[in-house]
Motif scaffolding. Structure first.
Motif, mmCIF file in Angstrom:
data_model
loop_
_atom_site.group_PDB
_atom_site.id
_atom_site.type_symbol
_atom_site.label_atom_id
_atom_site.label_comp_id
_atom_site.label_asym_id
_atom_site.label_seq_id
_atom_site.Cartn_x
_atom_site.Cartn_y
_atom_site.Cartn_z
ATOM 1 N N THR A 109 0.845 -1.198 0.000
ATOM 2 C CA THR A 109 0.000 0.000 0.000
ATOM 3 C C THR A 109 0.878 1.245 0.000
ATOM 4 O O THR A 109 2.018 1.224 0.479
ATOM 5 C CB THR A 109 -0.929 0.053 1.230
ATOM 6 O OG1 THR A 109 -0.121 0.035 2.421
ATOM 7 C CG2 THR A 109 -1.890 -1.120 1.244
ATOM 8 N N ASP A 112 -0.701 6.652 2.025
ATOM 9 C CA ASP A 112 -2.039 7.191 2.290
ATOM 10 C C ASP A 112 -3.087 6.091 2.376
ATOM 11 O O ASP A 112 -4.287 6.372 2.501
ATOM 12 C CB ASP A 112 -2.438 8.211 1.223
ATOM 13 C CG ASP A 112 -2.488 7.606 -0.182
ATOM 14 O OD1 ASP A 112 -2.205 6.400 -0.326
ATOM 15 O OD2 ASP A 112 -2.827 8.344 -1.133
ATOM 16 N N SER A 114 -3.826 3.828 0.009
ATOM 17 C CA SER A 114 -4.298 3.313 -1.278
ATOM 18 C C SER A 114 -3.452 2.114 -1.704
ATOM 19 O O SER A 114 -2.260 2.041 -1.416
ATOM 20 C CB SER A 114 -4.265 4.403 -2.344
ATOM 21 O OG SER A 114 -2.945 4.885 -2.528
ATOM 22 N N ASP A 120 -0.783 1.367 -11.183
ATOM 23 C CA ASP A 120 0.114 2.418 -10.710
ATOM 24 C C ASP A 120 1.422 2.409 -11.496
ATOM 25 O O ASP A 120 1.995 3.465 -11.774
ATOM 26 C CB ASP A 120 0.406 2.223 -9.218
ATOM 27 C CG ASP A 120 -0.831 2.384 -8.359
ATOM 28 O OD1 ASP A 120 -1.496 3.437 -8.470
ATOM 29 O OD2 ASP A 120 -1.152 1.455 -7.601
ATOM 30 N N ALA A 179 1.619 7.140 -7.366
ATOM 31 C CA ALA A 179 0.200 6.840 -7.592
ATOM 32 C C ALA A 179 -0.516 8.024 -8.224
ATOM 33 O O ALA A 179 -0.184 9.178 -7.922
ATOM 34 C CB ALA A 179 -0.475 6.470 -6.271
ATOM 35 N N GLU A 181 -3.341 9.150 -7.512
ATOM 36 C CA GLU A 181 -4.075 9.904 -6.495
ATOM 37 C C GLU A 181 -3.209 10.949 -5.797
ATOM 38 O O GLU A 181 -3.730 11.948 -5.285
ATOM 39 C CB GLU A 181 -4.637 8.952 -5.420
ATOM 40 C CG GLU A 181 -5.632 7.929 -5.936
ATOM 41 C CD GLU A 181 -4.956 6.646 -6.398
ATOM 42 O OE1 GLU A 181 -5.678 5.652 -6.583
ATOM 43 O OE2 GLU A 181 -3.716 6.645 -6.566
#
Length: 505
Positions: A109, A112, A114, A120, A179, A181
């Motif tokens: 992970t 954060d 995710s 990714d 990532a 995000e």
């Protein structure tokens, strides 16, 4: 009376026991605090990073803090410059050398929360090669034709042509996986998958990282690392001696003896990727004559240079390759220091009385100090050098871009950059079709044993042609608390990697 004396005695003993108990509690608390402190480290570094995103800035100061700590790539480079598995636990290469299939680590992970998966990876590499990419090493990834997420834990990367350095290149800081995000904010708040997570950045002072306790790999011993920005040697020396910092990855050579003589510290001297060379304009007379270049090579006393410039804390080199690299071969004996041989070669070149030349020096201490020493050494064989000090902007324009120079001194710090000699338009002006063909074969070769043989042959050609004056490899001179272990002695790639650092009492 006896009762009163007994009561007083009891009260006295009670006070003594109370004081002792409090002392024990305080000592236990202090011992606990000391023990807790031994899982934290304070590291001084010379420069503050301009950003914390290694995929969008070329500054080494960025990589020093975040590479392999906050961010990880599909592969990673170890202390010896060898490629190791990273977020990719294994891979296969097609017979034509064009398709790499990577198996990704599971249960990973980002900081954060995710999830990390193949999408990714595709995002990260598409971002690197995009038209508007800010990646400083974008050209290294130009051979990528496509990146495909086969399934959540499998990625296939297809190349336009075989590229022997591909596994190394994707292990550089420039190719860490980010990532979608969080990528946009990584410059200020970096979010990766590494063993340490970003906590805070106090501008002008420090960056703090804390251990990622849900890290997918082996958990590091350290719980916190603070990078302190201290550029002044005197200030850093005082901070180390006072115990305000626990170590630094690179201390000025002139003060190393202070720490080498102090049992509280250990001095780790290793190599970097910085090959310091007497850059030579092979396209300009008289340097287009190999005998002249060979004469200059014989005139160079590397050991005197190293003593005078780096106080003995560097390693001599005989070609354009870092001594810590597994492909390195020692070629310092190709043209040993021999003034008679130098004079004889100059005479054979039609220059029995020597010649005059200019030496343009950029504004770094190793270059300007080396220039003064080399001028003295060359004068012994009749070569008179005019030293011209220039700022970096002028050096880049005159030497690197316009090739308007005779000689210069500079450190080339890119890993495995021997291929620059295959380009006749590079500022050395070296035009050797045989060498260029060798590098083309090396770049297309993936078998490690074959690559090593080719790399050694390339080093030999450069040494024998005396393309440049090969002087020394810049040293990494770390000073650390003697109770710390696990720091890298060599620096084959930018970064102060925390994963193996621990306190040992």
């Amino acid at each position: 009376m006896p009762g009163e004396i007994g009561t007083v005695g009891e009260l006295f003993m009670l006070k003594v026991l109370t004081v002792l108990s409090l002392a024990l509690v305080m000592n236990a608390a202090l011992a606990g605090a000391a023990l807790a402190q031994q899982t934290q480290v304070r590291i001084a570094v010379a420069l503050e990073p301009p950003t914390l995103d290694p995929t969008a800035n070329a500054a080494e100061a960025v990589d020093i803090v975040v590479y392999q700590n906050v961010f990880e790539g599909l592969t990673r480079i170890d202390e010896n410059g060898t490629v190791q598995p990273g977020l990719a636990t294994e891979w296969t290469i097609s017979e034509d050398g064009l398709t790499y299939t990577f198996t990704l680590a599971e249960g990973v992970t980002f900081h954060d929360g995710s999830a990390f998966d193949a999408e990714d990876v595709t995002f990260a590499f598409e971002r690197i090669v995009a038209e508007d990419s800010l990646n400083a090493q974008k050209a290294l990834y130009e051979p990528i034709e496509s990146v495909t997420a086969v399934d959540p834990h499998t990625v296939e990367i297809t190349l336009k042509r075989p590229t022997g350095t591909f596994l190394f290149d994707i292990g550089r800081p420039d190719a860490v996986i980010v990532a979608p995000e969080s990528a946009e904010n990584n410059a200020r708040v970096p979010i990766g998958t590494g063993p340490f997570a970003f906590v805070q950045w106090d501008r002008g002072s420090r960056v703090i990282l804390e251990r990622n306790d849900v890290y997918w790999g082996e958990r590091p011993a350290l719980t916190r690392a603070t990078y302190l920005f201290i550029g002044d040697t005197a200030t850093l020396t005082n901070a180390l001696l006072a115990g305000d910092v626990d170590g630094t990855n690179n201390m000025a050579a002139e003060v190393l003896d202070v720490f080498a003589a102090d049992p509280r510290f250990k001095v780790l001297v290793g190599t970097t990727e910085g090959e310091v060379i007497l850059a030579t304009n092979n396209a300009r007379e008289p340097f287009d004559n190999p005998k002249v270049r060979q004469a200059m090579a014989h005139a160079i006393d590397r050991h005197a240079l190293i003593e005078g410039v780096t106080y003995g804390y560097s390693q001599p080199i005989g070609s354009h390759f870092a001594p810590h690299n597994p492909y390195y071969v020692d070629l310092t004996g190709t043209y040993p220091h021999d003034l008679d041989a130098a004079k004889a070669l100059l005479a054979e070149a039609g220059l029995p009385d020597g010649f005059s030349a200019t030496l343009k020096l950029p504004p770094v201490a190793y270059a300007r100090m080396s220039g003064q020493i080399l001028a003295s050494q060359f004068a012994e064989v009749g070569i008179e050098l005019e030293l011209i000090n220039v700022e970096w902007a002028q050096w880049l324009e005159d030497v690197f871009t316009n090739h308007d120079y005779d000689l210069s001194i500079v450190a080339h710090v890119e890993p495995f950059d021997i291929g620059i000699y295959a380009d006749p338009d590079y500022y050395f002006g070296y035009d050797n079709p045989e060498f260029a063909a060798l590098i083309e074969t090396l770049n297309a070769t993936t078998d490690d044993a074959e690559r090593k043989d080719l790399a050694i042959e390339a080093q030999r050609i450069l040494a024998e042609d005396a393309v440049n004056g090969y002087l020394f490899e810049l040293a990494q001179t770390g000073v650390w608390d003697a109770r710390l272990e696990g720091m890298w002695q060599n620096s084959p790639i930018e970064g102060v990697v925390l994963r193996d650092i621990r306190w040992v009492e």
